[in-house]
Design an enzyme around this catalytic site. Structure first.
Site, short mmCIF file in Angstrom:
data_model
loop_
_atom_site.label_atom_id
_atom_site.label_comp_id
_atom_site.label_asym_id
_atom_site.label_seq_id
_atom_site.Cartn_x
_atom_site.Cartn_y
_atom_site.Cartn_z
N ASP A 67 0.82 -1.22 0.00
CA ASP A 67 0.00 0.00 0.00
C ASP A 67 0.85 1.28 0.00
OD1 ASP A 67 0.67 -0.90 2.65
OD2 ASP A 67 -0.72 0.56 3.49
N ASP A 213 4.66 3.70 8.28
CA ASP A 213 3.89 3.14 9.35
C ASP A 213 4.76 2.93 10.57
OD1 ASP A 213 2.06 2.97 7.28
OD2 ASP A 213 1.97 0.82 7.25
#
Lengths: 306, 306
Positions: A67, A213
């Site tokens: 992603d 992240d």
């Protein structure tokens, strides 16, 4: 002030929704565009936000989860079809080239430009790019795979000349550049005029940090201390903290705690899980800890340091 | 009639625009979903059209240009995150596995399902898949790289029982399946009742053909002869025919000429160049040759044979 803004191309997490694209941002510093991450559909968002493909300078990849990178082949194909000639540098971990080079070699072989992967070590804090306008550092985050945060620091800008003083001392044009950069001036009569009488100091350099992240990690605080704008992932809300821990993500509250402890000026939440079609709950949760918080949305443009 | 419909996920050509996605379609036959091509953003469109990811059966790739395949890694990641367990078969030319297997191995290694590439030779006409509902054949198109068209043929359906006749002859339930499939019936008294007195014939099997990308080529006519619906690329209008020839694409008029000569029932144009934000000119051009023409748009659902 010179331009320093963040264009949000996508701020969803791994599962895209009908409203939210996967991770990608465009940092515009003085009309140079630097992309951070490139999830699927990035080129579509790029076009939607009317960014200029030709100004795309470099791409910085935080980590190798789909992603954050699946938009690379499509973007590069499009740049090729649009006739790009200038080299495109992708800063990423070493595996990126291993995985994507064969895809690019197969699908973009008619390209008129070179894609160059510059790998960096995401286990340490280091400057990975620098030019006249910006310095970019990478630093380690805490995720399931090696993941890097990025710090974009504007380079110091020259002082502002005070026009009345320049006129008063009849300073020749060829001296002005040095004076902007801090030189004093000596008149024909030999009088030394201190730089501080001729100029006003430039605005303070602004800083932007991108952390996604990552699980909650206070180790990142020294690297993001005092930035004007911090983008910190907030994949979950506090009620789903167990899931956040399990997947090495953060809750909105945790993002706000980091913002607080790092004494940043503004916090922007992003990388929202598809389970929250509406993120107002996450925003409130963060604002209760750190009031100057905003939630990213697709096609949002945020000024750094305003 | 049982379901046989085409869901347009993307009908743009290589450069996606803010309104048009790159190539992808979902063929729904009796609630089984077959995808044709998978350009970047396909999974987003899939979600927007509320198609059920679980029903996705197989994927057919026409050729290995990025705008027809760059959505594969993202789609497969998403299927994995949604917990898919059933094998996913991708019918494509042999190079597809060579290029995409390393990407899937890297990014989808935690997947609970297997992705299986079944390669076919796009230089010949052959049946590449068959089940109780559908038969899929591939046939060669004329493009810069090997490219295949696909023909989806509904399998013959059982005849319809005539309830009054079944009651009149008091036919036992266990005989009905054979009668539907064409058997005659013998009464207890030994009288033979011809199948034609007990049933009405099933509707004629419907056919859908997908031809993209391709230059004008009359060689494809035998394979698409008389289909209920033909999707034929119309990347350019006739005024840009030189560009169409150079890139091995078709004009709208050429698509209509093929539809005419192949005696198809309906033509759908697609794979439009980004240079035509409005395709009404292309539609008119085709309709002047073949009136029963429609232009594909994103999120359109077209019934085959209605």
């Amino acid at each position: 002030m010179e331009k320093f803004e963040i264009n949000i191309l996508g701020c969803g997490s791994a599962l895209p929704t009908t409203k939210r694209f996967t991770s990608s941002q465009m940092v515009n510093i003085r009309e140079k565009l630097f992309m951070i991450d490139c999830g699927e559909g990035t080129q579509i968002q790029f076009r939607k936000m009317k960014c200029n493909f030709n100004k795309l300078n470099r791409i910085f990849i935080s980590h190798l989860h789909g992603d954050h990178v699946f938009g690379l082949p499509g973007l590069i194909s499009t740049l090729s079809m649009l006739g790009r000639r200038g080299e495109l540098v992708i800063h990423a971990q070493p595996d990126a080239e291993k995985v994507f080079r064969p895809v690019l070699d197969y699908f973009c072989k008619e390209s008129d430009f070179r894609v160059c992967f510059e790998s960096f070590n995401s286990n340490v804090n280091s400057v990975i790019y620098e030019d006249k306008s910006v310095k970019v550092s990478a630093f380690p985050l805490k995720h399931r795979v090696p993941s890097a945060g990025f710090l974009f620091e504007e380079q110091a800008r020259p002082n502002h000349l005070i026009p009345e003083m320049i006129a008063f001392y009849q300073i020749p044009v060829h001296c002005l550049k040095d004076i902007k950069n801090g030189d004093d001036f000596v008149t024909e009569a030999g009088e030394l005029i201190a730089n501080s009488r001729l100029t006003r100091p430039a605005e303070k350099s602004r800083k932007y940090a991108y952390c996604s992240d990552t699980a909650y990690s206070e180790k990142i605080i020294p690297w993001i201390e005092g930035v004007d704008l911090l983008y910190h992932e907030a994949t979950f809300c506090e009620a789903d903290l167990a899931r956040a821990k399990e997947t090495f993500h953060s809750s909105a509250r945790q993002a706000a705690e980091i913002a607080c402890k790092a004494n940043v000026k503004q916090l922007m939440l992003g990388h929202f899980s598809a389970r929250y079609p509406d993120v107002s709950l996450l925003l409130k949760e963060a604002q209760s800890v750190f009031p100057n918080t905003i939630a990213a949305t697709e096609e949002m443009v945020v000024q750094v340091g305003e």
